[in-house]
Design a protein around this motif. Structure first.
Motif, PDB file in Angstrom:
ATOM      1  N   GLY A   1      52.250  73.932  44.617  1.00  0.00           N
ATOM      2  CA  GLY A   1      53.197  73.003  43.823  1.00  0.00           C
ATOM      3  C   GLY A   1      54.173  72.282  44.634  1.00  0.00           C
ATOM      4  N   GLY A   5      48.812  67.857  49.001  1.00  0.00           N
ATOM      5  CA  GLY A   5      47.620  68.515  48.726  1.00  0.00           C
ATOM      6  C   GLY A   5      47.078  68.807  49.750  1.00  0.00           C
ATOM      7  N   LEU A  38      44.026  65.829  42.931  1.00  0.00           N
ATOM      8  CA  LEU A  38      45.093  66.490  42.144  1.00  0.00           C
ATOM      9  C   LEU A  38      46.086  67.251  42.750  1.00  0.00           C
ATOM     10  CD1 LEU A  38      45.506  67.071  38.996  1.00  0.00           C
ATOM     11  CD2 LEU A  38      43.934  68.893  39.315  1.00  0.00           C
ATOM     12  N   VAL A  39      47.370  66.890  42.859  1.00  0.00           N
ATOM     13  CA  VAL A  39      48.343  67.653  43.445  1.00  0.00           C
ATOM     14  C   VAL A  39      49.456  68.159  42.606  1.00  0.00           C
ATOM     15  CG1 VAL A  39      50.168  67.121  45.086  1.00  0.00           C
ATOM     16  CG2 VAL A  39      47.781  65.984  45.525  1.00  0.00           C
ATOM     17  N   ALA A  40      49.885  69.294  42.849  1.00  0.00           N
ATOM     18  CA  ALA A  40      50.840  69.765  41.846  1.00  0.00           C
ATOM     19  C   ALA A  40      52.354  69.665  42.377  1.00  0.00           C
ATOM     20  CB  ALA A  40      50.731  71.457  41.663  1.00  0.00           C
ATOM     21  N   VAL A  41      53.129  69.534  41.649  1.00  0.00           N
ATOM     22  CA  VAL A  41      54.578  69.559  42.075  1.00  0.00           C
ATOM     23  C   VAL A  41      55.191  70.552  41.248  1.00  0.00           C
ATOM     24  CG1 VAL A  41      56.651  68.067  42.099  1.00  0.00           C
ATOM     25  CG2 VAL A  41      54.448  66.936  42.696  1.00  0.00           C
ATOM     26  N   ALA A  42      55.972  71.161  41.934  1.00  0.00           N
ATOM     27  CA  ALA A  42      56.737  72.446  41.229  1.00  0.00           C
ATOM     28  C   ALA A  42      58.239  72.322  40.735  1.00  0.00           C
ATOM     29  CB  ALA A  42      56.887  73.702  42.278  1.00  0.00           C
ATOM     30  N   ARG A  44      59.067  70.874  37.705  1.00  0.00           N
ATOM     31  CA  ARG A  44      59.464  71.255  36.433  1.00  0.00           C
ATOM     32  C   ARG A  44      59.624  72.939  36.674  1.00  0.00           C
ATOM     33  NH1 ARG A  44      61.885  70.470  31.821  1.00  0.00           N
ATOM     34  NH2 ARG A  44      60.634  71.021  29.854  1.00  0.00           N
ATOM     35  N   SER A  56      55.148  75.440  52.328  1.00  0.00           N
ATOM     36  CA  SER A  56      53.900  74.571  52.081  1.00  0.00           C
ATOM     37  C   SER A  56      52.787  74.628  52.978  1.00  0.00           C
ATOM     38  CB  SER A  56      54.612  73.313  51.430  1.00  0.00           C
ATOM     39  OG  SER A  56      54.999  72.648  52.889  1.00  0.00           O
TER      40      SER A  56
END
Length: 77
Positions: A1, A5, A38-42, A44, A56
């Motif tokens: 996240g 990616g 698709l790349v997640a970002v933490a 939130r 990372s």
């Protein structure tokens, strides 16, 4: 996240290198509806949980997970 990616192939290759084990794969075309990337970002999770990823680096992440599983499931090196 972390917003950077890695491809499925990169993850598998890294896991093979870290664990020293062969990981069987089956290569097939992308399924209908699968995103090309698709790349997640933490961010939130950071806002809600006051949490931030520590690293990372894919090799470090896989090594940490592999060591955790080996100690809990008594997996031979």
């Amino acid at each position: 996240g972390t917003g950077s990616g890695a491809s499925v192939r990169e993850v598998i290759d890294c896991a093979r290198a870290v664990t020293g084990r062969e990981i069987p794969i089956s290569v097939a075309p992308r399924r209908p509806g699968d995103p090309a990337r698709l790349v997640a970002v933490a961010a939130r999770a950071g806002e809600i949980l006051q949490w931030a990823p520590v690293t990372s680096d894919l090799e470090t992440i896989i090594d940490s997970a592999w060591r955790w599983h080996r100690t809990r499931w008594e997996i031979a090196a």
